[in-house]
Every structure is written in structure tokens, then in C-alpha cells.
Design an enzyme around this catalytic site. Structure first.
Site, mmCIF file in Angstrom:
data_model
loop_
_atom_site.group_PDB
_atom_site.id
_atom_site.type_symbol
_atom_site.label_atom_id
_atom_site.label_comp_id
_atom_site.label_asym_id
_atom_site.label_seq_id
_atom_site.Cartn_x
_atom_site.Cartn_y
_atom_site.Cartn_z
ATOM 1 N N ARG A 52 36.718 19.328 15.767
ATOM 2 C CA ARG A 52 38.037 18.810 16.128
ATOM 3 C C ARG A 52 38.104 17.291 16.172
ATOM 4 O O ARG A 52 39.044 16.685 15.669
ATOM 5 C CB ARG A 52 38.458 19.343 17.514
ATOM 6 C CG ARG A 52 39.118 20.680 17.485
ATOM 7 C CD ARG A 52 38.851 21.407 18.789
ATOM 8 N NE ARG A 52 37.433 21.740 18.813
ATOM 9 C CZ ARG A 52 36.931 22.878 18.321
ATOM 10 N NH1 ARG A 52 37.723 23.791 17.853
ATOM 11 N NH2 ARG A 52 35.629 23.104 18.313
ATOM 12 N N THR A 53 37.127 16.667 16.805
ATOM 13 C CA THR A 53 37.244 15.217 17.004
ATOM 14 C C THR A 53 37.245 14.501 15.655
ATOM 15 O O THR A 53 38.128 13.679 15.376
ATOM 16 C CB THR A 53 36.114 14.704 17.913
ATOM 17 O OG1 THR A 53 36.145 15.468 19.117
ATOM 18 C CG2 THR A 53 36.292 13.236 18.240
ATOM 19 N N LYS A 81 16.369 6.892 7.390
ATOM 20 C CA LYS A 81 15.316 5.972 6.928
ATOM 21 C C LYS A 81 14.807 5.082 8.059
ATOM 22 O O LYS A 81 13.980 4.207 7.840
ATOM 23 C CB LYS A 81 15.865 5.061 5.830
ATOM 24 C CG LYS A 81 16.354 5.765 4.586
ATOM 25 C CD LYS A 81 16.856 4.700 3.597
ATOM 26 C CE LYS A 81 17.481 5.306 2.376
ATOM 27 N NZ LYS A 81 18.109 4.262 1.529
ATOM 28 N N ARG A 102 30.431 9.032 17.042
ATOM 29 C CA ARG A 102 29.838 9.952 18.028
ATOM 30 C C ARG A 102 28.338 9.843 17.905
ATOM 31 O O ARG A 102 27.807 9.795 16.783
ATOM 32 C CB ARG A 102 30.302 11.377 17.746
ATOM 33 C CG ARG A 102 29.533 12.407 18.527
ATOM 34 C CD ARG A 102 30.124 13.782 18.420
ATOM 35 N NE ARG A 102 31.385 13.867 19.124
ATOM 36 C CZ ARG A 102 32.066 14.991 19.302
ATOM 37 N NH1 ARG A 102 31.602 16.132 18.800
ATOM 38 N NH2 ARG A 102 33.209 15.005 19.954
ATOM 39 N N HIS A 130 33.797 10.756 26.861
ATOM 40 C CA HIS A 130 34.524 11.190 25.655
ATOM 41 C C HIS A 130 35.999 10.809 25.830
ATOM 42 O O HIS A 130 36.856 11.659 26.044
ATOM 43 C CB HIS A 130 34.353 12.703 25.495
ATOM 44 C CG HIS A 130 34.766 13.252 24.165
ATOM 45 N ND1 HIS A 130 35.497 12.539 23.231
ATOM 46 C CD2 HIS A 130 34.545 14.479 23.617
ATOM 47 C CE1 HIS A 130 35.704 13.314 22.171
ATOM 48 N NE2 HIS A 130 35.135 14.479 22.376
HETATM 49 C C1 NCD Z 1 33.639 18.454 23.430
HETATM 50 C C2 NCD Z 1 32.525 17.446 23.192
HETATM 51 O O1 NCD Z 1 32.136 17.207 22.059
HETATM 52 O O2 NCD Z 1 32.092 16.909 24.204
HETATM 53 N N1 NCD Z 1 34.247 18.868 22.239
HETATM 54 C C3 NCD Z 1 35.273 18.137 21.710
HETATM 55 O O3 NCD Z 1 35.117 16.997 21.348
HETATM 56 N N2 NCD Z 1 36.478 18.712 21.659
HETATM 57 C C4 NCD Z 1 33.253 19.584 24.311
HETATM 58 C C5 NCD Z 1 32.053 20.399 23.945
HETATM 59 O O4 NCD Z 1 31.375 20.152 22.948
HETATM 60 O O5 NCD Z 1 31.792 21.357 24.682
#
Ligand code: NCD
Length: 314
Positions: A52-53, A81, A102, A130
């Protein structure tokens, strides 16, 4: 110096309210925004899995008329590398106008922001923060309840490693009239540093329990979370805790009729699929809102303003 979003408190509450207003405007008139980011490029640097992100960021930029580049696993970049994360980001900031990243290491996006010429967005750093999921959650709460104040919220599941919980508690602590109930196994309680920083320093009371059913009738919002398998040091411990809470239609029988059930997703076992049919389950709407708030955020960090409303003459 560019503006970054590393921690949700990098934004003032006025700025958050502005982003929510813009996202709601985009939902009303998406076509007006289709060229706002023309010729701009978003890089998505994902050193950890995401559905999703990453895809909502990419869809957001494409819907603003911009372009996207990036990678979705560390193995396909020069990280394999031995390149440092700061050198990778320094490189990408020569190509892109804005970067969403991320990383499994807490603090990596902050380190990236120190070398980047362009805005860095923290799309999740380890078990820490997050902030863009929090913006998604705030937009969802705002649309469901009409306000970010005056409700009882229960956070349930892995509150120790759940970075979305940490950022959301930080964000909500700046609004008023919110009652917090933290529901988790003893091993997965909200970290002390989050409680200290967000709640205790502001004299905000909170309750902690292991028993979801005991508090269910009191909740206006139930924020369910996945037990974060990838953050455990020990598989046995994960297996013992992973099914601590499984939300089913039966467990919702004495919940409020206007409860809102949120979940950042992905879910594993903690919300049964049968709950999806309950109108109180809003996590699929939450997924959709994630794109619109990220559109608003990209525009904000690039210093671009929403297109004016043009009223046609009768
Ligand atoms: C979350 C995350 O990555 O922290 N997911 C997300 O970004 N919607 C929650 C999770 O992974 O449980």
C-alpha cells in the site's frame, strides 16, 4: 533547505489540518489536480516490503501528472554492493524532486534527510515511525467522525513494534478530549519512550489492558494491528503471541453501533474476513484515503498549491 517528513510532529497541527482539507478537496474534484506535479519526479526507495505505501505514493504522483522512479527491494540497488543508505539517497536526490523511503533501520530516513537536496518522506523506519500512515489514519478518522477530537480510541495488538501506532499516538496527543486504551499482551505493550514523549509529558492519562472484550463497549475507534513478525528476535515468541487477538463478528456484538474499525493493513489473522462486511470496518476506505493524503503531502513538500476552484457562470 527542503522540508522533510521524518516524524509526524515535523508537521504542525495546522499543517495536518491543511493536508486533510486538501485531500478532501482532491476527493471532491480529482481532475483539477491532474497536472499539478507535471514534470516532477518522485523516487520510491523501499529497502523493506510494501504494497500500500509504495503503490499509493506512486499512484498519488501519477495522478498529479508527475512521474515515478525507484526500487522496491534493497537487493536490486547498490545496497547489495555495500553502498550506504546516505550515499544511495545522495545519488537519488540528484535525479528526483522528492523521495519516499522505507528502511528496516530506525533513523535511516533522518540520516537520509541530512544529505538530501530534496524532501525526504519517511515511509516507515523499522519499529519506530510511519508518519504517512498516520496522515492516512487521521484523514480516515476525520471523514468517519467529522473531527479529530472527543473520542475513545483503543489500540489493539502489537503496540511495541507497530510503528503506525507510535506515530498515531504522537499525532493524536496534540488534539484534545481523546481517551486512550492500549490493548496488548504484556510482552507487546506500547514502548515507554512513546508513552513518556507523547502522553506523560503532556499529562494525558491512558489505560492499558490485555482484555479487548472488556473495553469493546467503550470504544469509538478500534485500531487493530498485525503482530510484527519481522521485528521479533525469536520465532517461538512470535508463534506464541501472533494470535493474541482475533476480531470476529461475534466479538463486535456489544460494540457501539457507530464504532470505526481501522487497520493499517496488511492483516494476517487478527481481523477475520467476515468483519469486512460490517459497515463499521473502514480499513478498505482507509486504504483508498492513503493515496489522497499522499497527493496532498507531495504537493505540500514541493511547495505547490491546490488549483483554484473555478465556478462556471450559470
Ligand atoms: C504498516 C507498516 O508497514 O508499518 N503497513 C502499512 O504501511 N500500511 C503496518 C504493518 O506492516 O503491519
Amino acid at each position: 533547505m527542503p522540508r522533510h517528513l521524518i516524524d509526524i510532529t515535523d508537521l504542525t497541527t495546522e499543517e495536518i489540518d491543511g493536508l486533510i482539507a486538501t485531500a478532501e478537496d482532491i476527493l471532491d474534484r480529482p481532475d483539477a489536480y491532474q497536472d499539478v506535479c507535471k514534470r516532477k519526479q518522485l523516487a520510491t526507495l523501499f529497502f523493506e516490503p510494501s504494497t500500500r505505501t509504495r503503490l499509493s505514493f506512486e499512484s498519488a504522483m501519477l495522478s498529479l501528472g508527475g512521474n515515478v522512479l525507484g526500487f522496491s527491494s534493497a537487493e536490486s540497488s547498490s545496497t547489495a554492493k555495500g553502498e550506504t543508505v546516505t550515499d544511495t539517497v545522495h545519488t537519488v536526490s540528484c535525479y528526483a524532486d522528492i523521495i519516499a523511503m522505507r528502511h528496516p533501520k530506525e533513523g535511516a530516513p533522518f540520516a537520509a534527510s541530512q544529505v538530501s537536496e530534496v524532501p525526504i518522506i519517511n515511509a516507515g523506519d523499522g519499529g519506530h515511525n510511519h508518519p504517512t500512515q498516520t496522515l492516512t489514519d487521521l484523514l480516515t478518522i476525520h471523514r468517519e467522525r467529522g473531527s479529530l477530537s472527543g473520542f475513545t480510541i483503543g489500540f489493539c495488538g502489537d503496540l511495541k513494534f507497530g510503528r503506525t501506532v507510535h506515530s498515531l499516538v504522537n499525532a493524536l496527543s496534540r488534539y484534545t478530549g481523546i481517551r486512550y486504551i492500549f490493548i496488548s499482551p504484556l510482552e507487546l505493550k506500547l514502548p515507554r519512550y512513546v508513552k513518556e514523549h507523547a502522553l506523560k509529558q503532556r499529562n494525558i492519562p491512558y489505560e492499558q489492558t490485555t482484555d479487548l472484550s472488556a473495553v469493546m463497549p467503550e470504544l469509538d475507534i478500534l485500531y487493530m494491528t498485525r503482530v510484527q513478525k519481522e521485528r521479533f528476535f525469536n520465532e517461538e515468541e512470535y508463534l506464541r503471541l501472533k494470535d493474541s487477538y482475533i476480531l470476529t463478528p461475534a466479538k463486535l456484538s456489544d460494540a457501539k453501533p457507530d464504532l470505526s474499525i481501522l487497520h493499517p493493513l496488511p492483516r494476517v489473522n487478527e481481523v477475520s474476513v467476515a468483519v469486512d462486511r460490517d459497515p463499521r470496518a473502514v480499513y478498505w476506505k482507509q486504504v483508498r484515503y492513503g493515496k489522497y493524503i499522499r497527493m496532498a503531502l507531495i504537493m505540500f513538500l514541493l511547495g505547490l498549491t491546490p488549483p483554484p476552484v473555478t465556478t462556471s457562470l450559470p
